[in-house]
Design an enzyme around this catalytic site. Structure first.
Site, PDB file in Angstrom:
ATOM      1  N   LYS A 175     -46.958 -20.283  11.830  1.00  0.00           N
ATOM      2  CA  LYS A 175     -47.926 -20.738  10.849  1.00  0.00           C
ATOM      3  C   LYS A 175     -48.513 -22.059  11.309  1.00  0.00           C
ATOM      4  CE  LYS A 175     -47.189 -17.696   7.395  1.00  0.00           C
ATOM      5  NZ  LYS A 175     -48.210 -16.925   6.676  1.00  0.00           N
TER       6      LYS A 175
ATOM      7  N   LYS B 171     -51.006  -5.257   4.705  1.00  0.00           N
ATOM      8  CA  LYS B 171     -49.950  -5.633   3.766  1.00  0.00           C
ATOM      9  C   LYS B 171     -50.075  -4.729   2.538  1.00  0.00           C
ATOM     10  CE  LYS B 171     -49.786 -10.458   5.290  1.00  0.00           C
ATOM     11  NZ  LYS B 171     -50.039 -11.871   4.936  1.00  0.00           N
TER      12      LYS B 171
END
Length: 365
Positions: free
Chosen positions: A163, A271
């Site tokens: 990230k 997702k």
């Protein structure tokens, strides 16, 4: 006993708070739908992601309770194997509630199978064949991020997703430089995820600087709903671009096609908990393949109930690319399950058991 359908929420606690460009996560609320008729039962997770899900709205709790009542009142017809969720006019607005749609899909598959934890009977479930996954590196101070990287590499991961976008960019570059100095590209695949944190005016320059470290791809470099700006980045970026948050607001097949044809990304991230389930995920895969766009599948911080469902669906696709399914170990109070990570793969260990009873005793019975 009378057929019963219950909706309830459960708060998952992070072992260590996870940092993203949207903030630090210490707790995540998720929802479940549970159905039982005598000895038959099924469960599905409705993965509402506060601040991100399309259906993060004030009426969500009221909506999921009304759906539970509707399924309970139409139990036999809902669980008829020949019907689909799209068969019912009363459920026609579920494209506005993708997490509930995701949960209902699981609920039906779970209830109809002899083993309620088997939604897709693949070699992942039946033969303990592992799914390659990436190791996730959360944002934080330099020492914290470095320790995560060292831990993942010691555990055998050869694909890391880091990230970025919340701390100083030069610090992030320094961390990536340090990784690459120890592990060349043939030993370690590096992916980064900006969660839309880059400004569109400076994004390309940052992508050029990142490219010095042989980055496999970057997820969502700029914020969603900037199709033409993202399309320009795709054409100019030295790093392949994957769409993630961009897909969440797309609520029908026309929007899906228009987005992918306009931006022409290198990859899309699927997702199911945010997109609306497996049927919609299958549509994305078909459209991506038609447009020669790559893809991989990622969980969205579900509990082990949702992660199990997503992993079984993933295994049905026979993809060899590392997937983003390593989030089950993040929580201190996750539901104990046969899901285990070994040597950078996710396995379903048939010798282990689910411990669902404490959850049901508290919320259902």
């Amino acid at each position: 006993m009378k057929a019963q359908v219950t909706a309830f929420h459960y708060d998952l606690n992070f072992k260590t708070p996870g940092g993203t460009s949207r903030g630090v996560l210490a707790r995540k609320r998720t929802y479940f739908l549970y159905a039982q008729n005598n000895e038959n039962w099924g469960i599905g997770e409705c993965n509402l992601f506060q601040g991100l899900s399309f259906d993060d709205r004030p009426d969500f709790d009221e909506k999921i309770q009304s759906i539970a009542r509707w399924v309970e009142n139409h139990f036999e017809v809902f669980f008829e194997p020949s019907t689909t969720i799209n068969s019912f006019e009363e459920l026609s607005d579920l494209n506005q509630y993708p997490s509930i749609q995701f949960g209902l899909e699981q609920l039906k598959k779970s209830y109809l199978n002899q083993d309620s934890f088997c939604l897709f009977d693949t070699d992942f479930y039946s033969d303990e064949c592992g799914i390659p996954i990436n190791g996730l590196i959360w944002m934080g101070q330099r020492d914290f991020m470095t320790s995560q990287i060292e831990e993942k590499i010691q555990c055998g991961f050869r694909c890391l997703k880091m990230k970025i976008g919340a701390i100083d960019f030069d610090t992030e570059l320094s961390i990536l430089k340090n990784i690459r100095s120890k592990f060349p590209v043939d030993q370690l695949e590096l992916r980064v995820d900006a969660n839309g944190a880059f400004d569109q005016n400076t994004a390309l320059e940052k992508l050029k600087r990142l490219s010095d470290f042989n980055i496999h791809s970057i997820e969502q470099p700029i914020a969603a709903r900037q199709w033409y700006e993202m399309a320009e980045l795709v054409t100019k970026s030295p790093i392949k671009i994957a769409l993630d948050e961009e897909l969440i607001s797309l609520r029908n097949s026309d929007e899906m096609t228009s987005c992918l044809e306009t931006i022409k990304p290198d990859y899309i991230i699927l997702k199911p908990g945010l997109l609306g389930g497996f049927q919609i995920g299958d549509q994305y895969i078909e459209e991506a393949q038609n447009l020669e766009i790559g893809w991989w599948i990622t969980s969205a911080l579900e509990s082990n109930i949702g992660l199990n469902a997503i992993s079984q669906w993933t295994s049905s696709k026979n993809t060899k690319m590392p997937q983003g399914l390593g989030t089950g170990s993040l929580y201190s109070n996750n539901i104990e399950s046969p899901l285990q990570i070994e040597d950078s793969k996710l396995f379903y260990k048939k010798g282990l058991t689910w411990k669902l009873k404490p959850l049901l005793d508290h919320y259902v019975y």
